[in-house]
Design an enzyme around this catalytic site. Structure first.
Site, PDB file in Angstrom:
ATOM      1  N   LYS A   1      39.061  37.943  33.910  1.00 26.52           N
ATOM      2  CA  LYS A   1      39.501  36.703  34.569  1.00 26.52           C
ATOM      3  C   LYS A   1      40.387  35.959  33.569  1.00 26.52           C
ATOM      4  O   LYS A   1      39.937  35.068  32.832  1.00 26.52           O
ATOM      5  CB  LYS A   1      38.264  35.891  34.952  1.00 26.52           C
TER       6      LYS A   1
HETATM    7  C1  PLP Z   1      41.145  37.736  41.562  1.00 30.02           C
HETATM    8  C2  PLP Z   1      39.702  37.612  41.922  1.00 30.02           C
HETATM    9  N1  PLP Z   1      39.089  38.651  42.511  1.00 30.02           N
HETATM   10  C3  PLP Z   1      37.791  38.599  42.847  1.00 30.02           C
HETATM   11  C4  PLP Z   1      37.023  37.481  42.616  1.00 30.02           C
HETATM   12  C5  PLP Z   1      35.567  37.489  42.935  1.00 30.02           C
HETATM   13  O1  PLP Z   1      34.804  37.591  41.760  1.00 30.02           O
HETATM   14  P1  PLP Z   1      33.339  37.018  41.666  1.00 30.02           P
HETATM   15  O2  PLP Z   1      32.602  37.571  42.803  1.00 30.02           O
HETATM   16  O3  PLP Z   1      32.819  37.508  40.374  1.00 30.02           O
HETATM   17  O4  PLP Z   1      33.449  35.547  41.736  1.00 30.02           O
HETATM   18  C6  PLP Z   1      37.624  36.357  42.052  1.00 30.02           C
HETATM   19  C7  PLP Z   1      36.853  35.147  41.874  1.00 30.02           C
HETATM   20  O5  PLP Z   1      36.546  34.665  40.892  1.00 30.02           O
HETATM   21  C8  PLP Z   1      38.982  36.434  41.655  1.00 30.02           C
HETATM   22  O6  PLP Z   1      39.590  35.399  41.067  1.00 30.02           O
END
Ligand code: PLP
Length: 315
Positions: free
Chosen positions: A157
């Site tokens: 992230k």
């Molecule tokens: C690009 C992206 N994909 C997927 C997700 C989903 O990830 P998570 O379930 O860990 O929040 C997020 C959210 O944070 C994201 O920013």
């Protein structure tokens, strides 16, 4: 959006108004940061705030920071305990969102990842839905391609990579859609702008592989487990073609922010009946019970904020 009252900043909890950085800060100029997004769910019967899968979020947060060569002086336990302390200081009695950020605090010019000083900030604030129509989302395949692992690693992230998400999201919304579905360099479905993707095809739940340039989503892992264990729906992780989505019985996005949102059309083509499907509806209900700590089997995923106790250790 309700602003935070406090922040964990430079090693301590301070009033939010004191958590400030200079305009030359490295991460602000070059996007060289990593962040997280964690939800706290208020359970009114138990009078408790539960933080969902906090350790898994901080594991990925530290992994994302490692991709940027950041050596943070904090463990998963440190970050989890600090977050609980911050939430207690905020005294939330409502659903909320936690935003940790690892950034290079150096106020300097020069693009690089080495020889810089990382810092961590954490804030939290009351937060409801991220999208308004969680049961009827209209998506479009984006003309933007998802960042590739050799461009900016999508599994982490990473602050700068959200330009890619923002381009896709803005174009989708300006085009009259709610959300974008972004393809990878091979033309396969990667994910939404800030959420992972699932479709139900021939009774099987299919989601893109972690090597398809997706963020390694924690909600995605949660959904895979609930589908298999509780709904008896088989799950496949594999490359997904765009045209398969048009033929799917159901589709949905999932993620901490969006939670779980039914996709009812893609490129103006109805998915299945064009309404939220039975698997998606059932999974949504179950998911909200799980995150609010109402399902005993998954209580270890939910860390209580006000009750003293160890931070839930989750798989
Ligand atoms: C690009 C992206 N994909 C997927 C997700 C989903 O990830 P998570 O379930 O860990 O929040 C997020 C959210 O944070 C994201 O920013």
């Amino acid at each position: 959006m309700t602003m935070p009252q406090f922040a964990f900043f430079k090693g301590q909890i301070v009033p939010y108004s004191e958590a400030k950085v200079g305009v030359l800060t490295h991460t602000l100029n070059y996007g060289t940061g990593a962040f997280g997004g964690i939800r706290g769910y208020w359970n009114s019967e138990a009078e408790e705030l539960y933080v969902f899968r906090i350790r898994d979020h901080y594991r990925r947060f530290l992994d994302s920071a490692r991709l940027l060569c950041m050596e943070l002086p904090y463990s998963i336990e440190d970050l989890s305990h600090t977050t609980i302390e911050l939430l207690r200081t905020e005294r939330h009695r409502t659903d909320c969102y936690v935003r940790p950020l690892a950034y290079f605090s150096d106020e300097t010019i020069g693009v690089r990842l080495h020889g810089l000083h990382p810092e961590v900030s954490i804030v939290s604030f009351p937060f409801g839905s991220y999208v308004t129509n969680e049961e009827d989302l209209h998506a479009a395949v984006s003309s933007w391609t998802r960042v590739d692992d050799n461009v900016i690693p999508a599994r982490g992230k990473i602050v700068g990579s959200y330009i890619n998400s923002a381009l896709a999201k803005t174009d989708a919304q300006r085009g009259g859609y709610d959300e974008a579905i972004v393809l990878n360099h091979n033309g396969h479905i990667s994910e939404g702008s800030a959420e992972n993707f699932f479709m139900i095809r021939n009774g099987v739940a299919v989601t893109s592989r972690i090597t398809d340039n997706i963020l390694e989503g924690i909600t995605r892992r949660t959904m895979m487990m609930l589908l298999r264990e509780e709904l008896d729906v088989p799950v496949e992780e594999r490359a997904i073609d765009r045209s398969e989505v048009y033929l799917a019985e159901e589709a949905f996005f999932c993620g901490t922010g969006v939670q779980m949102a039914a996709i009812t059309s893609v490129d103006r083509r109805p998915i299945g009946t064009g309404k939220i499907g039975p698997v998606t509806a059932k999974l949504r209900r179950l998911y909200f019970d799980v995150v609010r700590g109402k399902v005993q089997k998954y209580r270890s995923w939910c860390t209580p904020v006000y009750q003293s106790g160890a931070v839930a250790a989750t798989a």
